[in-house]
Design a protein around this motif. Structure first.
Motif, mmCIF file in Angstrom:
data_model
loop_
_atom_site.group_PDB
_atom_site.id
_atom_site.type_symbol
_atom_site.label_atom_id
_atom_site.label_comp_id
_atom_site.label_asym_id
_atom_site.label_seq_id
_atom_site.Cartn_x
_atom_site.Cartn_y
_atom_site.Cartn_z
ATOM 1 N N ARG A 95 14.614 15.723 -10.835
ATOM 2 C CA ARG A 95 13.785 15.860 -9.627
ATOM 3 C C ARG A 95 12.372 16.276 -9.977
ATOM 4 N NH1 ARG A 95 16.723 17.626 -4.639
ATOM 5 N NH2 ARG A 95 14.830 18.701 -4.093
ATOM 6 N N GLU A 96 12.291 17.402 -10.666
ATOM 7 C CA GLU A 96 10.985 17.969 -11.015
ATOM 8 C C GLU A 96 10.250 17.092 -12.015
ATOM 9 O OE1 GLU A 96 9.217 22.135 -12.792
ATOM 10 O OE2 GLU A 96 11.303 22.058 -12.135
ATOM 11 N N ALA A 97 11.000 16.497 -12.941
ATOM 12 C CA ALA A 97 10.387 15.651 -13.976
ATOM 13 C C ALA A 97 9.721 14.430 -13.360
ATOM 14 C CB ALA A 97 11.440 15.226 -14.990
ATOM 15 N N ALA A 98 10.379 13.795 -12.400
ATOM 16 C CA ALA A 98 9.811 12.611 -11.759
ATOM 17 C C ALA A 98 8.554 12.972 -10.984
ATOM 18 C CB ALA A 98 10.843 11.967 -10.842
ATOM 19 N N PHE A 99 8.583 14.098 -10.306
ATOM 20 C CA PHE A 99 7.417 14.536 -9.537
ATOM 21 C C PHE A 99 6.232 14.818 -10.459
ATOM 22 C CE2 PHE A 99 5.004 18.055 -7.556
ATOM 23 C CZ PHE A 99 4.504 17.360 -6.478
ATOM 24 N N LYS A 100 6.477 15.512 -11.574
ATOM 25 C CA LYS A 100 5.401 15.819 -12.516
ATOM 26 C C LYS A 100 4.862 14.557 -13.180
ATOM 27 C CE LYS A 100 6.383 20.606 -13.550
ATOM 28 N NZ LYS A 100 6.667 21.610 -14.570
ATOM 29 N N ALA A 101 5.733 13.601 -13.453
ATOM 30 C CA ALA A 101 5.299 12.354 -14.082
ATOM 31 C C ALA A 101 4.429 11.532 -13.137
ATOM 32 C CB ALA A 101 6.507 11.541 -14.533
ATOM 33 N N VAL A 102 4.763 11.525 -11.857
ATOM 34 C CA VAL A 102 3.944 10.787 -10.884
ATOM 35 C C VAL A 102 2.538 11.376 -10.842
ATOM 36 C CG1 VAL A 102 3.633 10.356 -8.408
ATOM 37 C CG2 VAL A 102 5.827 9.922 -9.460
ATOM 38 N N SER B 121 0.817 -1.201 0.000
ATOM 39 C CA SER B 121 0.000 0.000 0.000
ATOM 40 C C SER B 121 0.860 1.264 0.000
ATOM 41 C CB SER B 121 -0.954 -0.001 1.184
ATOM 42 O OG SER B 121 -0.214 -0.016 2.378
ATOM 43 N N LEU B 122 1.934 1.303 0.784
ATOM 44 C CA LEU B 122 2.819 2.465 0.820
ATOM 45 C C LEU B 122 4.178 2.060 0.276
ATOM 46 C CD1 LEU B 122 3.358 5.404 1.617
ATOM 47 C CD2 LEU B 122 4.180 4.561 3.789
ATOM 48 N N LEU B 123 4.533 2.612 -0.873
ATOM 49 C CA LEU B 123 5.829 2.348 -1.487
ATOM 50 C C LEU B 123 6.640 3.633 -1.517
ATOM 51 C CD1 LEU B 123 4.715 0.080 -4.448
ATOM 52 C CD2 LEU B 123 5.625 -0.606 -2.259
ATOM 53 N N VAL C 202 4.927 -1.498 -13.074
ATOM 54 C CA VAL C 202 4.143 -1.818 -11.878
ATOM 55 C C VAL C 202 2.744 -2.280 -12.277
ATOM 56 C CG1 VAL C 202 2.988 -0.722 -9.905
ATOM 57 C CG2 VAL C 202 5.410 -0.387 -10.266
ATOM 58 N N LYS C 203 2.152 -1.597 -13.246
ATOM 59 C CA LYS C 203 0.814 -1.979 -13.713
ATOM 60 C C LYS C 203 0.849 -3.342 -14.389
ATOM 61 C CE LYS C 203 -3.136 0.159 -15.921
ATOM 62 N NZ LYS C 203 -3.630 1.323 -16.648
ATOM 63 N N GLU C 204 1.911 -3.593 -15.154
ATOM 64 C CA GLU C 204 2.062 -4.870 -15.858
ATOM 65 C C GLU C 204 2.210 -6.039 -14.888
ATOM 66 O OE1 GLU C 204 5.865 -6.541 -18.104
ATOM 67 O OE2 GLU C 204 4.945 -4.867 -19.174
ATOM 68 N N ARG C 205 2.924 -5.811 -13.793
ATOM 69 C CA ARG C 205 3.127 -6.868 -12.793
ATOM 70 C C ARG C 205 1.928 -7.046 -11.872
ATOM 71 N NH1 ARG C 205 9.353 -6.079 -10.687
ATOM 72 N NH2 ARG C 205 10.337 -6.284 -12.717
ATOM 73 N N GLY C 206 0.970 -6.132 -11.955
ATOM 74 C CA GLY C 206 -0.238 -6.251 -11.147
ATOM 75 C C GLY C 206 -0.060 -5.829 -9.702
ATOM 76 N N ILE C 207 0.895 -4.942 -9.435
ATOM 77 C CA ILE C 207 1.129 -4.458 -8.079
ATOM 78 C C ILE C 207 0.176 -3.301 -7.817
ATOM 79 C CG2 ILE C 207 2.812 -3.436 -6.508
ATOM 80 C CD1 ILE C 207 4.990 -4.806 -8.239
ATOM 81 N N ASN C 208 -0.578 -3.390 -6.730
ATOM 82 C CA ASN C 208 -1.543 -2.359 -6.379
ATOM 83 C C ASN C 208 -0.841 -1.285 -5.550
ATOM 84 O OD1 ASN C 208 -3.874 -0.932 -5.973
ATOM 85 N ND2 ASN C 208 -4.604 -2.261 -4.332
ATOM 86 N N VAL C 209 -0.648 -0.115 -6.135
ATOM 87 C CA VAL C 209 0.022 0.989 -5.446
ATOM 88 C C VAL C 209 -1.037 2.015 -5.062
ATOM 89 C CG1 VAL C 209 1.764 2.784 -5.615
ATOM 90 C CG2 VAL C 209 2.115 0.612 -6.774
ATOM 91 N N LYS C 210 -1.198 2.231 -3.761
ATOM 92 C CA LYS C 210 -2.161 3.225 -3.293
ATOM 93 C C LYS C 210 -1.467 4.554 -3.022
ATOM 94 C CE LYS C 210 -4.996 -0.290 -1.101
ATOM 95 N NZ LYS C 210 -5.385 -0.874 0.178
ATOM 96 N N ASP D 156 9.770 -1.098 -1.354
ATOM 97 C CA ASP D 156 8.752 -1.225 -0.316
ATOM 98 C C ASP D 156 9.241 -0.473 0.919
ATOM 99 O OD1 ASP D 156 10.730 -2.878 0.627
ATOM 100 O OD2 ASP D 156 9.512 -4.679 0.722
ATOM 101 N N ALA D 157 8.499 -0.556 1.999
ATOM 102 C CA ALA D 157 8.831 0.198 3.206
ATOM 103 C C ALA D 157 10.144 -0.262 3.837
ATOM 104 C CB ALA D 157 7.702 0.088 4.220
ATOM 105 N N ASN D 158 10.553 -1.515 3.576
ATOM 106 C CA ASN D 158 11.798 -2.037 4.135
ATOM 107 C C ASN D 158 13.013 -1.702 3.286
ATOM 108 O OD1 ASN D 158 10.377 -3.230 6.235
ATOM 109 N ND2 ASN D 158 9.992 -5.076 5.038
ATOM 110 N N GLY D 159 12.813 -1.174 2.076
ATOM 111 C CA GLY D 159 13.907 -0.812 1.194
ATOM 112 C C GLY D 159 14.194 -1.838 0.118
ATOM 113 N N LYS D 160 13.383 -2.880 0.007
ATOM 114 C CA LYS D 160 13.576 -3.903 -1.020
ATOM 115 C C LYS D 160 13.105 -3.345 -2.368
ATOM 116 C CE LYS D 160 12.211 -8.535 -2.304
ATOM 117 N NZ LYS D 160 11.227 -9.586 -2.101
ATOM 118 N N VAL D 161 13.986 -3.374 -3.356
ATOM 119 C CA VAL D 161 13.683 -2.793 -4.661
ATOM 120 C C VAL D 161 12.687 -3.673 -5.407
ATOM 121 C CG1 VAL D 161 14.646 -2.069 -6.872
ATOM 122 C CG2 VAL D 161 15.934 -1.679 -4.788
#
Length: 156
Positions: A119-126, A41-43, A98-106, A60-65
């Motif tokens: 920096r700015e590009a990644a933020f705008k893309a999200v 839920s929180l990545l 992420v969408k292809e792997r079916g991971i639900n990101v809230k 993930d929250a533990n740092g696993k890529v």
């Protein structure tokens, strides 16, 4: 005082019995029967924006890529890897993977590192490509508190 056989058959835990707990230590942990929320839920989206490239890692929250991408993996070469468009497309490729792997990101936490244009590009893309909720934006750029002595000044 109850008999020993009655204490074994009861549902109540005995004093000092921590077998129903998950975690370490006498006071740490949670009940095993407790419902845990979805670990995906929180990545955390780490954005390392240098002057030569922008590297993105979704962990993930533990740092696993889980997924990573950069300006080079998207197809940009040499100096173009550091540009705005490369970082934007790298973020879009992470979202697609992420969408292809079916991971639900809230929700996503953004951790920005470095002073590059990515920096700015990644933020705008999200915000534009995904429907992820940005919970927190953290700047993890290392700034020395008068650390090492800098190189001598160049005289031309």
């Amino acid at each position: 005082m109850p008999k020993f056989s009655q204490m074994l058959n009861s549902d109540k835990p005995m004093k000092g019995d921590f077998s129903g707990f998950i975690g370490s230590g006498m006071y740490g942990g949670r009940l095993a029967k407790e419902e845990t929320e979805d670990p995906m839920s929180l990545l955390i989206l780490h954005v390392h924006a240098s002057s030569n490239n922008t590297i993105l890692s979704l962990t993930d929250a533990n740092g696993k890529v889980i997924v990573n991408a950069s300006g080079g993996t998207v197809g940009f070469k040499k100096a173009q890897r550091a540009g705005f468009e490369a970082a934007y497309q790298a973020t879009a490729s992470i979202a697609a993977t992420v969408k292809e792997r079916g991971i639900n990101v809230k929700a996503v936490e953004l951790r920005l590192k470095g002073f590059g244009t990515g920096r700015e590009a990644a933020f705008k893309a999200v915000h534009s490509v995904t429907n992820w909720v940005v919970m927190r934006i953290v700047d993890t750029t290392p700034i020395p508190f008068n650390g090492c002595r800098p190189r001598k000044a160049r005289r031309l």
